[in-house]
Design a protein around this motif. Structure first.
Motif, PDB file in Angstrom:
ATOM      1  N   GLU A 101     -63.242  35.873  13.959  1.00 28.75           N
ATOM      2  CA  GLU A 101     -63.146  35.203  12.665  1.00 28.75           C
ATOM      3  C   GLU A 101     -61.701  35.051  12.160  1.00 28.75           C
ATOM      4  OE1 GLU A 101     -67.191  36.204  10.339  1.00 28.75           O
ATOM      5  OE2 GLU A 101     -65.870  37.932  10.571  1.00 28.75           O
ATOM      6  N   PRO A 102     -60.882  34.290  12.853  1.00 28.56           N
ATOM      7  CA  PRO A 102     -59.485  34.164  12.418  1.00 28.56           C
ATOM      8  C   PRO A 102     -59.369  33.582  11.018  1.00 28.56           C
ATOM      9  CG  PRO A 102     -60.062  32.411  13.948  1.00 28.56           C
ATOM     10  CD  PRO A 102     -61.198  33.388  13.969  1.00 28.56           C
ATOM     11  N   PRO A 103     -58.546  34.158  10.144  1.00 19.84           N
ATOM     12  CA  PRO A 103     -58.316  33.566   8.822  1.00 19.84           C
ATOM     13  C   PRO A 103     -57.767  32.150   8.974  1.00 19.84           C
ATOM     14  CG  PRO A 103     -57.451  35.798   8.908  1.00 19.84           C
ATOM     15  CD  PRO A 103     -57.810  35.419  10.305  1.00 19.84           C
ATOM     16  N   ARG A 104     -58.281  31.217   8.157  1.00 23.60           N
ATOM     17  CA  ARG A 104     -57.872  29.810   8.298  1.00 23.60           C
ATOM     18  C   ARG A 104     -56.873  29.387   7.216  1.00 23.60           C
ATOM     19  NH1 ARG A 104     -64.195  28.951   8.605  1.00 23.60           N
ATOM     20  NH2 ARG A 104     -63.811  30.322   6.821  1.00 23.60           N
ATOM     21  N   PHE A 105     -57.034  29.898   6.009  1.00 26.28           N
ATOM     22  CA  PHE A 105     -56.133  29.554   4.905  1.00 26.28           C
ATOM     23  C   PHE A 105     -56.006  28.044   4.712  1.00 26.28           C
ATOM     24  CE2 PHE A 105     -54.123  33.645   6.571  1.00 26.28           C
ATOM     25  CZ  PHE A 105     -54.833  34.450   5.691  1.00 26.28           C
ATOM     26  N   THR A 150     -53.863  25.469  12.948  1.00 32.20           N
ATOM     27  CA  THR A 150     -53.957  25.089  14.357  1.00 32.20           C
ATOM     28  C   THR A 150     -54.229  26.300  15.254  1.00 32.20           C
ATOM     29  OG1 THR A 150     -51.573  25.353  14.675  1.00 32.20           O
ATOM     30  CG2 THR A 150     -52.373  23.165  14.012  1.00 32.20           C
ATOM     31  N   VAL A 151     -54.685  25.993  16.459  1.00 26.59           N
ATOM     32  CA  VAL A 151     -54.970  27.044  17.435  1.00 26.59           C
ATOM     33  C   VAL A 151     -53.697  27.797  17.817  1.00 26.59           C
ATOM     34  CG1 VAL A 151     -55.733  27.464  19.810  1.00 26.59           C
ATOM     35  CG2 VAL A 151     -57.032  25.922  18.332  1.00 26.59           C
ATOM     36  N   GLY A 152     -52.603  27.069  17.983  1.00 24.36           N
ATOM     37  CA  GLY A 152     -51.340  27.736  18.315  1.00 24.36           C
ATOM     38  C   GLY A 152     -50.900  28.685  17.230  1.00 24.36           C
ATOM     39  N   GLY A 153     -50.995  28.238  15.977  1.00 27.88           N
ATOM     40  CA  GLY A 153     -50.635  29.101  14.853  1.00 27.88           C
ATOM     41  C   GLY A 153     -51.565  30.287  14.722  1.00 27.88           C
ATOM     42  N   MET A 154     -52.837  30.082  15.010  1.00 28.93           N
ATOM     43  CA  MET A 154     -53.818  31.167  14.972  1.00 28.93           C
ATOM     44  C   MET A 154     -53.420  32.291  15.925  1.00 28.93           C
ATOM     45  SD  MET A 154     -57.820  30.901  16.201  1.00 28.93           S
ATOM     46  CE  MET A 154     -57.393  30.804  17.966  1.00 28.93           C
ATOM     47  N   VAL A 155     -53.063  31.925  17.161  1.00 27.06           N
ATOM     48  CA  VAL A 155     -52.687  32.937  18.152  1.00 27.06           C
ATOM     49  C   VAL A 155     -51.333  33.546  17.817  1.00 27.06           C
ATOM     50  CG1 VAL A 155     -52.182  33.342  20.592  1.00 27.06           C
ATOM     51  CG2 VAL A 155     -54.076  31.848  19.941  1.00 27.06           C
ATOM     52  N   ALA A 156     -50.377  32.714  17.420  1.00 27.71           N
ATOM     53  CA  ALA A 156     -49.038  33.216  17.114  1.00 27.71           C
ATOM     54  C   ALA A 156     -49.058  34.212  15.960  1.00 27.71           C
ATOM     55  CB  ALA A 156     -48.109  32.055  16.789  1.00 27.71           C
ATOM     56  N   GLY A 214     -48.936  24.653   8.986  1.00 27.39           N
ATOM     57  CA  GLY A 214     -48.185  25.237   7.872  1.00 27.39           C
ATOM     58  C   GLY A 214     -48.991  26.159   6.983  1.00 27.39           C
ATOM     59  N   THR A 215     -50.211  26.523   7.404  1.00 24.95           N
ATOM     60  CA  THR A 215     -51.070  27.349   6.546  1.00 24.95           C
ATOM     61  C   THR A 215     -50.623  28.801   6.467  1.00 24.95           C
ATOM     62  OG1 THR A 215     -52.566  27.725   8.419  1.00 24.95           O
ATOM     63  CG2 THR A 215     -53.097  25.900   6.940  1.00 24.95           C
ATOM     64  N   LYS A 216     -49.748  29.219   7.379  1.00 29.63           N
ATOM     65  CA  LYS A 216     -49.272  30.605   7.381  1.00 29.63           C
ATOM     66  C   LYS A 216     -47.761  30.684   7.171  1.00 29.63           C
ATOM     67  CE  LYS A 216     -53.046  31.676  10.508  1.00 29.63           C
ATOM     68  NZ  LYS A 216     -53.432  30.251  10.672  1.00 29.63           N
ATOM     69  N   ASP A 217     -47.204  29.659   6.559  1.00 30.97           N
ATOM     70  CA  ASP A 217     -45.762  29.667   6.282  1.00 30.97           C
ATOM     71  C   ASP A 217     -45.363  30.821   5.363  1.00 30.97           C
ATOM     72  OD1 ASP A 217     -45.326  27.508   7.873  1.00 30.97           O
ATOM     73  OD2 ASP A 217     -44.919  26.075   6.260  1.00 30.97           O
ATOM     74  N   PHE A 218     -46.308  31.317   4.580  1.00 32.66           N
ATOM     75  CA  PHE A 218     -46.006  32.426   3.665  1.00 32.66           C
ATOM     76  C   PHE A 218     -45.795  33.739   4.414  1.00 32.66           C
ATOM     77  CE2 PHE A 218     -50.578  32.603   4.352  1.00 32.66           C
ATOM     78  CZ  PHE A 218     -50.802  33.951   4.557  1.00 32.66           C
ATOM     79  N   TYR A 219     -46.256  33.828   5.646  1.00 32.62           N
ATOM     80  CA  TYR A 219     -46.308  35.089   6.380  1.00 32.62           C
ATOM     81  C   TYR A 219     -45.049  35.274   7.215  1.00 32.62           C
ATOM     82  CZ  TYR A 219     -48.375  38.686   9.448  1.00 32.62           C
ATOM     83  OH  TYR A 219     -48.644  39.844  10.139  1.00 32.62           O
ATOM     84  N   GLY A 220     -44.397  36.402   7.052  1.00 37.54           N
ATOM     85  CA  GLY A 220     -43.176  36.682   7.789  1.00 37.54           C
ATOM     86  C   GLY A 220     -41.970  36.749   6.858  1.00 37.54           C
ATOM     87  N   GLN A 221     -40.821  37.094   7.429  1.00 40.19           N
ATOM     88  CA  GLN A 221     -39.626  37.325   6.616  1.00 40.19           C
ATOM     89  C   GLN A 221     -39.030  36.043   6.062  1.00 40.19           C
ATOM     90  OE1 GLN A 221     -38.750  40.571   6.068  1.00 40.19           O
ATOM     91  NE2 GLN A 221     -37.332  39.857   4.499  1.00 40.19           N
ATOM     92  N   GLN A 222     -38.794  35.046   6.931  1.00 38.65           N
ATOM     93  CA  GLN A 222     -38.205  33.797   6.466  1.00 38.65           C
ATOM     94  C   GLN A 222     -38.448  32.678   7.477  1.00 38.65           C
ATOM     95  OE1 GLN A 222     -33.906  33.672   6.351  1.00 38.65           O
ATOM     96  NE2 GLN A 222     -33.708  35.117   8.043  1.00 38.65           N
TER      97      GLN A 222
END
Length: 354
Positions: free
Chosen positions: A85-89, A94-100, A28-36
């Protein structure tokens, strides 16, 4: 089939049969990213763990629910790293979220993007079919490179179950230099330096200060440091700074009420956009700008004039499109891919806009 994987497959099949949207979630660390965010939660975290790691082959394969910080700790034990150096926030990523998400950190301009290190993926499509693409070697690609297509797809094409990544040895030496200069001078100087045989790994400019990170062999870093001059930033302080930049924990990234963070991608030779408070990365090719969501026309017009595009990265209100609309030929390709991988439209509904 692993029980956790079997559960994911079954949930997707049931959702497809009922045309019920699913919201894929890891840390859930990138839930802010994207439209909805929309749909019933599909948690990939139970499907975790490193499947294989061959330090001598520079390849690691991990399940989607594996935490990024745990993977990096494992690599560090063998003196290796994820060079992009993928952003971790946060520690839950997770690895899946990193790639997605497909995001890369400060070193991206010098070492390449996350997608360049994806060798293969195991994917559950919108029909609940378990598919495998690519492999564990760089040349294991025939036809369409679906593995790298998953980088930045935001879960709209399928659920990443497992991913194989190329890794690299950690650099033998590192130094960070600080220079006082304007945005224009910094951009011009970076263009000159990057055209020379210097071990430049990352750069960042904001508020009149340019930071330059050198990485490589001890002799190369030492020689470049002496030739470039500038003020040396002590190792521990430098590591904290680059880590904070990578995870957007620097003071620059704090947003006031009503403020938004725009990510503008332009050629590194583009002149200053003069839109608002700015931080440059990737030798000038990535520019973070603080304005409001309602400034979208100004930001996107300026980005287009510079032959780039703009993304409303943080602070959106849901009414302003997060991503720059695609040209019609590209939009048709996106729709065709979506229809092939997720015909019922149940995955990542609305995450990348219409």
């Amino acid at each position: 089939m692993d029980t956790a994987l079997e559960s994911l497959v079954e949930k997707i099949r049931q959702a497809a049969a009922r045309a019920r949207p699913l919201r894929i979630c890891g840390g859930g660390t990138k839930d802010f990213y994207g439209q909805q965010l929309h749909g019933e939660l599909l948690d990939v975290r139970p499907f975790k763990g490193v499947v294989s790691y061959e330090p001598s082959e520079l390849v690691v394969t991990a399940r989607a629910g594996t935490r990024v910080h745990e993977l990096e700790a494992l690599l560090a034990e063998s003196g290796q790293c994820l060079p992009f150096e993928p952003p971790r926030f946060g520690v839950a990523g997770t690895v899946g979220g990193m790639v997605a998400a497909g995001l890369s950190g400060p070193a991206r301009a010098s070492v390449g993007a996350l997608r360049d290190y994806v060798l293969g993926v195991q994917l559950i499509n919108g029909r609940g079919e378990l598919l495998t693409f690519g492999g564990q070697v760089m040349k294991n690609v025939a036809g369409y490179d679906v593995s790298r297509l998953m980088a930045g797809s935001m879960g709209t094409l399928g659920v990443i179950a497992e991913v194989s990544l190329k890794v690299l040895p950690r650099p033998m030496a590192e130094a960070t230099l600080v220079f006082e200069m304007s945005e224009t001078s910094a951009r011009q100087q970076l263009n000159r330096w990057c055209g020379q045989a210097l071990p430049i790994n990352a750069s960042a400019w904001s508020d009149g200060q340019l930071l330059l990170r050198l990485r490589g062999a001890q002799a190369a870093v030492g020689s470049a440091r002496q030739w470039l001059g500038g003020q040396w930033l002590e190792g521990e302080r430098a590591a904290r700074h680059w880590g904070a930049l990578r995870d957007q924990a620097l003071p620059f990234f704090r947003l006031a009420l009503g403020e938004a963070l725009w990510r503008v991608s332009v050629p590194d030779t583009a002149p200053p956009l003069n839109l608002g408070p700015t931080l440059l990365e990737w030798h000038g090719a990535q520019r973070w700008i603080k304005l409001t969501p309602q400034d979208a026309p100004r930001v996107r017009d300026a980005a287009a004039r510079a032959r780039g595009h703009a993304t409303l990265f943080r602070g959106g209100d849901g009414r302003v499109p997060v991503f720059t609309p695609l040209a019609q030929p590209l939009a048709r390709i996106h729709r065709a891919l979506k229809a092939e991988f997720d015909p019922a439209g149940i995955l990542g509904q609305g995450r990348m806009g219409a």
